[in-house]
Design a protein around this motif. Sequence first.
Motif, PDB file in Angstrom:
ATOM      1  N   ARG A 186       7.541  45.441  51.065  1.00  7.49           N
ATOM      2  CA  ARG A 186       7.261  45.832  52.296  1.00  7.49           C
ATOM      3  C   ARG A 186       6.076  46.777  52.278  1.00  7.49           C
ATOM      4  O   ARG A 186       5.924  47.689  53.484  1.00  7.49           O
ATOM      5  N   GLY A 187       5.472  47.175  51.298  1.00 11.34           N
ATOM      6  CA  GLY A 187       4.490  48.166  51.005  1.00 11.34           C
ATOM      7  C   GLY A 187       3.398  47.946  52.286  1.00 11.34           C
ATOM      8  O   GLY A 187       2.811  46.590  52.161  1.00 11.34           O
ATOM      9  N   ASP A 188       2.773  48.795  52.687  1.00 11.12           N
ATOM     10  CA  ASP A 188       1.587  48.855  53.738  1.00 11.12           C
ATOM     11  C   ASP A 188       0.354  48.537  52.804  1.00 11.12           C
ATOM     12  O   ASP A 188      -0.071  49.104  51.953  1.00 11.12           O
ATOM     13  N   GLU A 189      -0.627  47.517  52.882  1.00 16.47           N
ATOM     14  CA  GLU A 189      -1.643  47.216  52.283  1.00 16.47           C
ATOM     15  C   GLU A 189      -3.019  48.512  52.825  1.00 16.47           C
ATOM     16  O   GLU A 189      -3.215  48.298  53.996  1.00 16.47           O
ATOM     17  N   ARG A 190      -3.211  49.294  51.613  1.00 17.14           N
ATOM     18  CA  ARG A 190      -4.152  50.291  52.271  1.00 17.14           C
ATOM     19  C   ARG A 190      -5.245  50.332  51.222  1.00 17.14           C
ATOM     20  O   ARG A 190      -5.200  50.113  49.767  1.00 17.14           O
ATOM     21  N   LEU A 249      -0.285  49.351  47.569  1.00 16.98           N
ATOM     22  CA  LEU A 249       0.859  49.139  48.565  1.00 16.98           C
ATOM     23  C   LEU A 249       1.494  50.285  48.824  1.00 16.98           C
ATOM     24  O   LEU A 249       1.986  50.779  47.502  1.00 16.98           O
ATOM     25  N   SER A 250       1.817  50.697  49.996  1.00 20.12           N
ATOM     26  CA  SER A 250       2.419  51.883  50.094  1.00 20.12           C
ATOM     27  C   SER A 250       3.464  52.060  51.123  1.00 20.12           C
ATOM     28  O   SER A 250       3.555  51.324  52.302  1.00 20.12           O
ATOM     29  N   LEU A 251       4.603  53.164  50.643  1.00 23.14           N
ATOM     30  CA  LEU A 251       5.469  53.333  51.545  1.00 23.14           C
ATOM     31  C   LEU A 251       5.389  55.081  51.955  1.00 23.14           C
ATOM     32  O   LEU A 251       5.079  55.711  50.905  1.00 23.14           O
ATOM     33  N   ASP A 265      -7.614  52.875  49.326  1.00 22.24           N
ATOM     34  CA  ASP A 265      -7.405  54.250  48.887  1.00 22.24           C
ATOM     35  C   ASP A 265      -8.575  54.817  48.297  1.00 22.24           C
ATOM     36  O   ASP A 265      -9.680  53.909  48.133  1.00 22.24           O
ATOM     37  N   HIS A 285       3.530  54.784  46.039  1.00 23.82           N
ATOM     38  CA  HIS A 285       2.377  53.771  46.070  1.00 23.82           C
ATOM     39  C   HIS A 285       2.324  52.933  44.789  1.00 23.82           C
ATOM     40  O   HIS A 285       2.822  53.450  43.943  1.00 23.82           O
ATOM     41  N   ASP A 305       3.383  59.905  50.085  1.00 26.55           N
ATOM     42  CA  ASP A 305       2.757  58.424  50.027  1.00 26.55           C
ATOM     43  C   ASP A 305       3.011  57.746  48.540  1.00 26.55           C
ATOM     44  O   ASP A 305       2.643  58.268  47.629  1.00 26.55           O
ATOM     45  N   ARG A 332      -2.840  48.261  43.413  1.00 26.46           N
ATOM     46  CA  ARG A 332      -3.023  46.681  43.256  1.00 26.46           C
ATOM     47  C   ARG A 332      -3.173  45.774  41.936  1.00 26.46           C
ATOM     48  O   ARG A 332      -2.737  44.734  41.555  1.00 26.46           O
TER      49      ARG A 332
END
Length: 298
Positions: free
Chosen positions: A19-23, A32-34, A25, A241, A239, A244
Motif C-alpha cells: 500500500r505504500g505511496d510511490e515517492r 514506497l512510503s506510509l 525522495d 519507507h 515517513d 525501491r
Amino acid sequence: MMSHGEQHYLDLMRRVLERGDERLDRTGVGTLSLFGEMLRFDLSDGTVPILTTKRVFWKTAVKEMLWFLTGRTDLRSLLQQNVRIWTDWPLQKYRQASGETISQANFETRILTDDAFAAQWGDLGPIYGKQWRRWQGPDGKVYDQIGALVETLKRDPASRRMLFHAWNVADLGQMALPPCHMVYQFHVTKGRLSCMMMQRSVDLMLGAPFNWVGTVALMLMLADQAELELGDFVWVGGDVHLYRNHLDAAREQLSRQPRALPRMRLTRHADSIDDYRIEDFAVDGYDPHRAIAADVAV
C-alpha cells in the motif's frame, strides 16, 4: 516477545510493499512510503527486538549508541572501532567537492592516518551526540540532555519531562544528516522503565532494526543507572519507507519464518552513563537467518 514482536515488523513491511505511496525522495532512489506507524515491544521478560529473519549486527548498533553518548562527531573515532555506517555521507561530500573517485576503503584509510584530512573531511557536524550531550543555548550555556535525564530518573521518575531530542533547527544545515531518530521520551511505572522513540524518517529495511538495537541498549544503561527494570519500547515512525532498491530484499525477508527473540543484558554495573563499553553487553540466544545485503541510499 520474539515471534509475534517480529511479526508486527514483518506485517508493517508487507503493508508498505502493498500500500505504500510511490515517492521520489532526495536520494533519487525512490521509495514506497506510509505515514504514521507504531510498534510496541515488551522487554520485561528480557527479550529484545533484534530481528531474526535476517542477521542484525547488534554490536555495531551498540557501538554507535555508545559513540553518541560520548558527544563526539568525528568519523575517525568510529572507524577505529571498525564501525563504517557513517562513512557514506562524508565520502559523498568529498567526492563532490574534489571530483576524485576515491574508494570507500581508501577514504577511510586517509581519515584514520591523515590528521589534516580527517579534520577537514571526517567531521559529521553537530549530529546526535553533540545535541544530546552539548546542546549550546543562545547565551552560550551548554546543556547535557542525557545527564539531566539520568538525574531526573533517579530523583523524580514520575516526571513527564524525561526526554531528549536532536532537532536543533539552528544546527540542521551543518549536519551530515539531519536526525532521523529525533525524540526519546521515558516513563517509569512500578519500577520499570519504558521508552517511546519517534523517527521522522524510517528506512524500514536497514535503519529501523539497527535503531531499535541502539535504543534497547540505551534503555538498559539508563535502567542500570536508575536501578530500574525494563518495561516497554514503543516505536513511532513518521515517513516509514522501503527504498525501491530494497524491495527484493524485503520480499526475501518476508519469506522467512521468525525465530525466538534473543535476550540482551549488561554484564556489569557502570559507575556512570559515561562508563559503559561494548564489552559490557551480552546477547543470549540469538539464532538469526543469514544477513540480507542492501545498499544505503545517501
